[in-house]
Design an enzyme around this catalytic site. Structure first.
Site: not given
Ligand code: AMP
Ligand code: ZN
Length: 111
Positions: A32-33, A84, A90-91, A97-99
């Site tokens: 993640d950036i 999300n 909060h998407q 995507h899965f964090h």
């Protein structure tokens, strides 16, 4: 299936750079950036869809095993896996995507 306007589809294609952690025919994973902790990774199906309900099951089967592999590989003992769907949830990026967010021991000085 991919979307020309989608930032994560561009990352899969290599049109936008990423720190790639894993790639197979159906799954892509990268850092993640704006990491919430060291090792915060995103695991995504290559199939483009905004919400989990848009993704065919066969494009999801590998996703959690990859999140698990990354957590193990980086030695994350405690971690969150979050996903999300929709603005209220909060998407921000409309490609599923899965964090995978490691929760390091506070004594290690990492948050
Ligand atoms: P979400 O709120 O679940 O949609 O999270 C989107 C995530 O994508 C955020 O954690 C962002 O930091 C991350 N993100 C956005 N653009 C990029 C990028 N170009 N490379 C890596 N991660 C990104
Ligand atoms: Zn996409």
């Amino acid at each position: 299936m991919s979307s020309a306007a989608c930032i994560f589809c561009k990352i899969i294609k290599g049109d936008i750079p990423s720190l790639k952690l894993f790639e197979s025919d159906k799954v892509f994973a990268f850092l993640d950036i704006q990491p919430l902790s060291l090792g915060h990774a995103l695991v995504i199906p290559k199939f483009h869809g905004a919400k989990l309900t848009d993704i065919p099951d066969e494009h999801l089967t590998e996703v959690l095993p990859v999140a698990k592999k990354i957590a193990k590989a980086i030695g994350a003992e405690d971690f969150n896996v979050l996903q999300n769907n929709g603005r209220i949830a909060h998407q921000v990026v409309d490609h599923v995507h899965f964090h995978m967010i490691p929760k390091p021991n506070e004594k290690e000085g990492l948050t």
